[in-house]
Design an enzyme around this catalytic site. Structure first.
Site, PDB file in Angstrom:
ATOM      1  N   PRO A  89       0.746  -1.417  -0.017  1.00  0.00           N
ATOM      2  CA  PRO A  89      -0.127   0.135  -0.065  1.00  0.00           C
ATOM      3  C   PRO A  89       0.882   1.409  -0.121  1.00  0.00           C
ATOM      4  CG  PRO A  89      -0.893  -1.601   1.603  1.00  0.00           C
ATOM      5  CD  PRO A  89       0.563  -2.132   1.317  1.00  0.00           C
ATOM      6  N   GLU A 116       1.274  -7.720   9.098  1.00  0.00           N
ATOM      7  CA  GLU A 116       1.210  -6.114   9.133  1.00  0.00           C
ATOM      8  C   GLU A 116       2.449  -5.685   8.129  1.00  0.00           C
ATOM      9  OE1 GLU A 116      -0.405  -3.979  11.045  1.00  0.00           O
ATOM     10  OE2 GLU A 116      -1.432  -5.773  11.371  1.00  0.00           O
ATOM     11  N   ARG A 154      -1.380  -9.356 -20.881  1.00  0.00           N
ATOM     12  CA  ARG A 154      -2.364  -8.797 -21.873  1.00  0.00           C
ATOM     13  C   ARG A 154      -1.292  -7.982 -22.999  1.00  0.00           C
ATOM     14  NH1 ARG A 154      -7.513  -8.061 -22.045  1.00  0.00           N
ATOM     15  NH2 ARG A 154      -7.384  -6.377 -23.182  1.00  0.00           N
ATOM     16  N   ASP A 169      -7.656  -0.438 -25.293  1.00  0.00           N
ATOM     17  CA  ASP A 169      -8.190  -0.700 -23.968  1.00  0.00           C
ATOM     18  C   ASP A 169      -8.096   0.795 -23.304  1.00  0.00           C
ATOM     19  OD1 ASP A 169      -8.556  -3.261 -23.977  1.00  0.00           O
ATOM     20  OD2 ASP A 169      -6.743  -3.894 -23.027  1.00  0.00           O
TER      21      ASP A 169
END
Length: 264
Positions: A89, A116, A154, A169
């Site tokens: 994150p 964590e 892809r 896309d």
């Protein structure tokens, strides 16, 4: 391209490699995906890979040494240097430009944290970059790794049955994609726009570009930041918003600085 995934759940990696575009890329020899479990490199009877954080607090932190050994094994399993990416994150948010950059590399090692997170010393010593797939928290890095692998697959030449699919896309040209329709022409939910049935490729291309511009203004005006629009683009945006093509939520942002300066 080879991707090694360091994860406590390598079976998850195998599942991801068996379906859809990723599975096809693997079958065609365009992509190889391998899992490495840090628990296999842990010591002691319990094969421990985590411990309590210094300073107190909830949860557990993944240990340096099992991860270090797992990363070394993953690096040694293929030819040439590999870029180590930690799914975190705290990383830079993944976008299509980042996917294209990573997809051009011959080798990647994806590090999936749990609990964590990972001891910061391991991140500083062994990780080349951190990548996040969004501003939210998951239970581990396996799902973000699967997202990244799918996006990379892809872009491998020959992975898609129609190469134009990737080129058209969303985000490939910095905008959202235009809407798409298929059979039947008439339906209780509405009809296919006449322009798509016209056979006039120039008109269809113009309509699709106008829709891409308009949808981006409606839904993701932030994508216009720093983008230079041509006079034609601005005219198409105004046409879209004035109702020549229906727009469910006309955005006033296109009249402001978010669209950037005009280009001749």
């Amino acid at each position: 391209m080879r991707i090694d995934v360091v994860s406590l759940f390598p079976e998850f990696v195998a599942q991801c490699a068996g379906f859809g575009v990723v599975g096809r890329a693997v079958e065609r020899g365009l992509l190889s995906i391998h899992g490495t479990n840090p628990r296999d490199f842990a010591e002691g009877n319990y094969r421990r890979v985590d411990d309590r954080p210094f300073g107190g607090g909830p949860g557990m932190v993944m240990l340096v040494d099992p991860l270090r050994r797992a990363l070394a094994s993953a690096r040694a399993s293929g030819d040439g240097p590999a870029r180590v990416v930690y799914l975190s994150p705290q990383g830079a948010r993944l976008d299509q430009a980042g996917v294209r950059r990573l997809s051009s590399l011959p080798r990647l090692v994806l590090l999936c944290g749990r609990y964590e997170g990972v001891d910061e010393r391991l991140v500083r010593a062994e990780v080349d970059e951190e990548v996040s797939i969004g501003d939210y928290v998951l239970s581990g890095g396996e799902l973000p790794a699967a997202v990244l692998i799918d996006a990379i697959a892809r872009l491998q030449s020959g992975a898609l049955n129609d190469a134009e699919s990737a080129a058209q896309d969303s985000f490939e040209d910095g905008l959202l994609d235009c809407p798409h329709y298929t059979r039947p022409v008439e339906h209780e939910f509405g009809a296919v726009p006449d322009v798509l049935l016209s056979g006039d490729h120039a008109r269809i291309a113009r309509w699709r570009w106008m829709q891409a511009l308009g949808r981006t203004a409606d839904r993701r005006p932030d994508l216009f930041a720093g983008r230079t629009l041509s006079k034609t683009d601005i005219a198409l945006l105004r046409e879209y918003q004035e109702g020549a093509v229906a727009s469910p939520d006309p955005s006033p942002a296109i009249a402001g600085p978010v669209v950037g300066p005009e280009r001749g």
